[in-house]
Every structure is written in C-alpha cells, then in structure tokens.
Design a protein around this motif. Structure first.
Motif, PDB file in Angstrom:
ATOM      1  N   MET A 503      66.637  23.395  32.264  1.00  0.00           N
ATOM      2  CA  MET A 503      67.011  24.789  32.036  1.00  0.00           C
ATOM      3  C   MET A 503      67.924  24.894  30.837  1.00  0.00           C
ATOM      4  O   MET A 503      68.816  24.071  30.634  1.00  0.00           O
ATOM      5  CB  MET A 503      67.739  25.355  33.260  1.00  0.00           C
ATOM      6  N   SER A 504      67.708  25.943  30.043  1.00  0.00           N
ATOM      7  CA  SER A 504      68.563  26.211  28.887  1.00  0.00           C
ATOM      8  C   SER A 504      68.592  27.709  28.648  1.00  0.00           C
ATOM      9  O   SER A 504      67.532  28.329  28.542  1.00  0.00           O
ATOM     10  CB  SER A 504      68.033  25.484  27.645  1.00  0.00           C
ATOM     11  N   GLU A 505      69.788  28.275  28.634  1.00  0.00           N
ATOM     12  CA  GLU A 505      69.984  29.709  28.382  1.00  0.00           C
ATOM     13  C   GLU A 505      69.102  30.567  29.282  1.00  0.00           C
ATOM     14  O   GLU A 505      68.487  31.543  28.848  1.00  0.00           O
ATOM     15  CB  GLU A 505      69.733  30.028  26.902  1.00  0.00           C
ATOM     16  N   ALA A 515      59.464  10.172  34.728  1.00  0.00           N
ATOM     17  CA  ALA A 515      59.313   9.068  33.772  1.00  0.00           C
ATOM     18  C   ALA A 515      58.896   9.584  32.406  1.00  0.00           C
ATOM     19  O   ALA A 515      59.373   9.097  31.369  1.00  0.00           O
ATOM     20  CB  ALA A 515      58.290   8.059  34.297  1.00  0.00           C
ATOM     21  N   GLU A 516      58.015  10.592  32.400  1.00  0.00           N
ATOM     22  CA  GLU A 516      57.533  11.156  31.139  1.00  0.00           C
ATOM     23  C   GLU A 516      58.650  11.851  30.382  1.00  0.00           C
ATOM     24  O   GLU A 516      58.796  11.698  29.160  1.00  0.00           O
ATOM     25  CB  GLU A 516      56.404  12.140  31.435  1.00  0.00           C
ATOM     26  N   LEU A 517      59.468  12.625  31.103  1.00  0.00           N
ATOM     27  CA  LEU A 517      60.545  13.342  30.426  1.00  0.00           C
ATOM     28  C   LEU A 517      61.586  12.393  29.855  1.00  0.00           C
ATOM     29  O   LEU A 517      62.093  12.592  28.744  1.00  0.00           O
ATOM     30  CB  LEU A 517      61.203  14.342  31.382  1.00  0.00           C
ATOM     31  N   LYS A 522      60.336  16.643  25.118  1.00  0.00           N
ATOM     32  CA  LYS A 522      59.717  17.454  24.068  1.00  0.00           C
ATOM     33  C   LYS A 522      60.639  18.551  23.548  1.00  0.00           C
ATOM     34  O   LYS A 522      60.613  18.884  22.374  1.00  0.00           O
ATOM     35  CB  LYS A 522      58.407  18.068  24.594  1.00  0.00           C
ATOM     36  N   HIS A 523      61.422  19.145  24.412  1.00  0.00           N
ATOM     37  CA  HIS A 523      62.250  20.284  23.992  1.00  0.00           C
ATOM     38  C   HIS A 523      63.617  19.812  23.483  1.00  0.00           C
ATOM     39  O   HIS A 523      64.167  18.828  23.997  1.00  0.00           O
ATOM     40  CB  HIS A 523      62.447  21.256  25.166  1.00  0.00           C
ATOM     41  N   LEU A 529      70.367  16.799  26.309  1.00  0.00           N
ATOM     42  CA  LEU A 529      70.905  16.325  27.582  1.00  0.00           C
ATOM     43  C   LEU A 529      70.812  14.805  27.688  1.00  0.00           C
ATOM     44  O   LEU A 529      71.754  14.134  28.134  1.00  0.00           O
ATOM     45  CB  LEU A 529      70.167  16.974  28.746  1.00  0.00           C
ATOM     46  N   LEU A 530      69.674  14.246  27.283  1.00  0.00           N
ATOM     47  CA  LEU A 530      69.504  12.794  27.340  1.00  0.00           C
ATOM     48  C   LEU A 530      70.457  12.082  26.389  1.00  0.00           C
ATOM     49  O   LEU A 530      71.040  11.047  26.742  1.00  0.00           O
ATOM     50  CB  LEU A 530      68.055  12.425  27.011  1.00  0.00           C
ATOM     51  N   GLU A 531      70.631  12.636  25.201  1.00  0.00           N
ATOM     52  CA  GLU A 531      71.565  12.024  24.244  1.00  0.00           C
ATOM     53  C   GLU A 531      72.989  12.061  24.772  1.00  0.00           C
ATOM     54  O   GLU A 531      73.741  11.083  24.640  1.00  0.00           O
ATOM     55  CB  GLU A 531      71.470  12.744  22.899  1.00  0.00           C
TER      56      GLU A 531
END
Length: 539
Positions: A503-505, A515-517, A522-523, A529-531
């Motif tokens: 979720m964002s805004e 696993a794919e995310l 992609k977004h 968030l991952l960084e």
C-alpha cells in the motif's frame, strides 16, 4: 543514594549498583553503567529485563511503590534526588533530561495543537516570552526534520503520520536543551522507512554533541546508532561492550539469543506458492472491491486514506498487507472488519454483503472473523480477568462465568501456550507476550474462518516476537484459517505470507506471491520498502 562529588568531567551519567524493587520483586539488581558526553549507550533486552525501569530511574519515574537504591546516581557529576517526591525533579524532567516516549499517539494530547506540546517544555524550562517561544517551537520542529513546521504546528496529533508524531516528541524533549536524551523504544511503532529517517535524526543529534540513552529491542537500530551496548536480563546487565565487537563476537548467551531472534526476510517459495495456488482455486472468503475512504476535517485538506483498493482472501491463505506509516493499512483493515464504512466500493464476507451492510445482518457472522489488535492491553477491559475475557468470547457475550466455562477457557489458553493459572489474572499483570497470546486466544475462541492481525508483534521484543509469529503460523496451518496480516515489517510478512499487497498513499500498488515480490518488486513503493528493510538488517 550517597552524596558524592563530581567525577570525570566527561561523564554525563554515572549509575553504580542501582537497585529498584517493587515489594519483594527486584526489577533492577545492582546495575552499573556510564554514559559519556556525546555518546549513545543502548540498553537492550527482552521484555521485563529491567531496561525501561533502569532508564526511568534517572527521571524519578520508576513507578508507584518503587524502592530505589544506588551507590551513585549522578547527572553531570551531581547526585540525583533520592526521593521521587523531591521537588527538584521538576527542573530535571524535561529540562536537564529529555524523554522520548515509545507511543507518540498516547504521549501527545489529542485535543491540543502540537505546538503546545513543545511550548510546555519551553515555558517550564526557559525564560523565553510568548513570542520568542512560538518562534523557538518552529525552529525545533525544523531541527527534527518536519517539513512546513508552521502548518504542522497547528495540527493535532491525530492529523499527523506516525513519523511526524515521533518527531514532535523529539522536538519537545529537546526544548529544554537537555544534558541527556532518553529515548524509550522510539522507532518500534513506525515503518522501516521512517525508522531509517529517525536513526538519521538521532545520529545528527549525536554529531551535534547530544548524549543519549537509547532503549530498544531492535538490534538493527542499535548497530546503526549506538557507540556501546549494555544487554540486560532479569534485572542484571549481563554484557557491556562497544557496538561492533558485541555484534561480531557476543559473549553472553542472552546476547546471542537476541541476535538469533532478529526477524530475517527469508522466503520458502514452495510452501507459499502451493498455499496461494490452493486458495486461488476456491471461492474467496473475503472479497474487497474498489473500496475508498476519505476523511474530512474542518480547516484541513481532505485525507484520502484508501483509494480504490481491491483484494481477495482464500481459505488457508495468508495475505500480508505492507506499507509505510499513513499509507492506509489500518483504515483498510477497519473497512474489512466492518468498523469503518467505505465511501465507495464493497466488502463481501462468506459470500454475502458485509460492508456496507446493517450491523444486524453482520452480527451473526462476526464470530467467524477473528481480530488480533496491535495494542492488546488497550483492547481488554482492565476490570476483567483473563478467564472472564475468554468466557465472554467463547459464549459470544452471553456469559463471563469462569466456573461455567472453565474447560473451554483452559483449552483456549493451552492452544496459545499459556498456563491455566493466568485465568485469574488481569491483563495489566501480564507481560507483553502473554497479553498478545491472550488476544490471539480471544480471537480464536469463537472458531473463526478468518483471522485479521493488525501489527500484532510490533511492540514486542525480538524473542517474544519470534514466539508469537511461530504461534500464529502454527495456528493458521493447524486450523486451516485464512489470515490477513497487516505489518510495516517486511521481514515479519515474509515469514508468514503467501502473497503480499503493498500500500502507498491509500492505493494497493502491487500484489504478488511473496517470493516474487521479494525477488523482483515492480513498483517504486515496493522497492523503497525493501531497500529500507535491508538497510536496517543486522549485518
């Protein structure tokens, strides 16, 4: 406490043989530590280890009925008052020592604009006039990194994001120009992106010469901020060392346990994929379609909390919803629970309309949707015992009799790994981990089809967090529940979820198998968030 002269001029805090007891219970047992000027000392440990009581002893806030003794307890070479009732504490609290609380939403008055929270400290601890104080408030808000401080100053705490509220607390703590800043779990209730920003702020304060005592259970934060670490267990300091050597070669088993319990974003792709596939083949238990919710406040711009969000949740599946503070996760959860009506869109539960719908139509299905809140303590009636709370859930509100429902109560406690003896205790007398287990037992008592968990482990230390996560995973697997798991912690989500929705805004911007995310987000919001998560992992 013994009177003593000033010691080393570089010492800001000196504690020697500190003991804090409540009746026969010794919460702190002979703790000694020092904090030098411009240094950050981190106190870490499990819940109940004594770290918060130790820190609050420096403020005369050990708690009702506390008996405090010490060989020495000094600030800038001066002995701190021996009695908590001593009027000298008024100039110390908020003046010579600033305190940043864990829960900013609770610490800030919801009825006042936040500039008054900072102004209180200036009024009590400086000689500035009203106009000068108003200017100083804006300077402090700017110093802690709040954009548009004049606009933010006029808002109330409920109109701010979690990160903004935490920055306001820091500004208030700095207002008295303290010799020592005590920060008690200041990053535990915010997402990783805000955590990284707050760590940057604390490091900037330290670079300016601020002396800090930092209490936390998050060792990733400790590694990036603290100069030295003191590990506490059962009221004792069991290991003290500079940060880098302690992380590289921990000496005590408690330190090694804390390091091993840190959540890591590891993904078992085969298990998650099979669960997601099985869930997708069946009719969804929860179907959320294009829901939106906007909040309007007089004199403020509308807040679009949720915008056109859609997802489905199948039997036996765990869907994780992640996002930064203020992204709309909790509002979406309240819509799914039927506690907040959407402005547009709809929710279907068990194949029938759920939201919007009259409560009389929802009520028969309410027991089939279990809810585990973030703050279990606030969700309990403090007057009721654990047994009465569970009896109420077991009977759908028809009875609170422990005697009549004893067997079911004991079975509910056993299911979540608790001894039957705690049925007679009230929630305030339980540890954080025990309270969260009782909240899970209460949610499962009516035998629901769906379990909704809203940040259920964010306020727990890492070892208890690991235990509660393992419990939720076991119960979801054993009972075949569908689970909607909301968190700002991607490492936690990775352990439990089959699919993840970001979720964002107010928008669900990406939904994918876990696993794919994690492998190829992609977004931009997913990548951010991952960084942020990876930047805070223990190295």
């Amino acid at each position: 406490m013994n009177a003593a002269g000033a010691g080393d001029a570089g010492l800001v805090v000196e504690a020697s043989e500190l003991q804090v007891s409540f009746g026969d219970f010794e919460a702190v047992r002979g703790v000694s530590f020092e904090v030098r000027r411009g240094e950050c000392l981190a106190l870490v440990g499990e819940s109940g280890s004594g770290k918060s009581v130790t820190a609050r002893s420096l403020l005369g806030l050990s708690g009702d009925g506390a008996r405090v003794q010490a060989g020495a307890l000094r600030l800038d070479g001066e002995e701190l008052p021996a009695r908590t009732s001593d009027g000298a504490w008024q100039s110390i609290r908020g003046g010579r020592i600033g305190l940043v609380h864990q829960d900013a939403l609770v610490a800030l008055d919801p009825l006042r604009p936040v500039w008054r929270e900072v102004d209180d400290a200036l009024r009590l601890h400086t000689d500035l006039g009203r106009a000068a104080r108003r200017q100083r408030v804006l300077e402090l808000l700017d110093r802690v990194g709040i954009e548009e401080p004049a606009s933010i100053a006029r808002r109330r705490s409920g109109q701010l994001s979690g990160g903004q509220r935490q920055r306001v607390l820091i500004a208030a703590a700095l207002a008295g120009d303290p010799a020592l800043l005590i920060a008690d779990e200041p990053t535990s209730s915010v997402d990783q992106a805000v955590q990284a920003q707050l760590i940057g702020l604390f490091n900037a304060l330290k670079a300016d010469g601020m002396t800090m005592l930092f209490i936390t259970h998050d060792l990733g934060v400790v590694q990036r901020l603290a100069d030295r670490v003191a590990v506490m267990s059962e009221g004792l300091v069991v290991e003290t060392a500079p940060t880098e050597p302690l992380f590289r070669a921990p000496q005590h088993r408690i330190t090694r346990t804390l390091l091993a319990a840190q959540p890591k974003p590891t993904v078992d792709s085969s298990d998650h994929a099979s669960a997601a596939s099985a869930a997708g083949a069946a009719a969804p238990l929860v179907d959320v379609r294009a829901v939106s919710r906007t909040f309007r406040t007089l004199g403020a711009s509308p807040v679009h909390a949720v915008r056109g969000a859609s997802f489905i949740l199948g039997r036996g599946e765990t869907l994780g919803i992640v996002g930064s503070s203020g992204s709309g996760k909790s509002t979406l959860a309240r819509i799914a629970l039927g506690l907040e009506q959407p402005d547009a869109g709809s929710v279907t539960f068990l194949g029938e309309p759920w939201n919007p719908a009259p409560e009389r139509r929802r009520r028969p299905r309410r027991p089939r949707l279990g809810y585990v809140p973030q703050d279990a303590l606030s969700s309990f009636d403090p007057r009721r015992t654990v047994g009465e709370i569970l009896a109420d859930a077991i009977t759908a509100g028809r009875s609170r009799s422990v005697r009549t429902n004893r067997a079911a109560i004991e079975a509910a406690l056993e299911q979540v790994g608790l001894d039957a003896s705690i049925a007679g205790l009230r929630p305030l007398h339980l540890s954080g981990g025990q309270r969260q287990r009782v909240a899970i037992a209460r949610a499962l008592a009516p035998e629901p089809d769906v379990l909704l968990c809203d940040e259920p482990v964010s306020s727990l230390d890492v070892t208890v967090q690991a235990q509660v996560l393992a419990l939720i995973q076991r119960l979801v697997d054993d009972l075949g529940l569908a689970c909607l798991f909301i968190s700002h912690d991607l490492a936690v989500v990775a352990q439990l979820s089959d699919r993840v929705a970001v979720m964002s805004e107010g928008e669900l911007v990406e939904t994918a198998p876990v696993a794919e995310l994690f492998a190829a987000p992609k977004h931009p919001a997913s990548r951010a968030l991952l960084e942020a998560q990876r930047s805070l992992e223990v190295r």
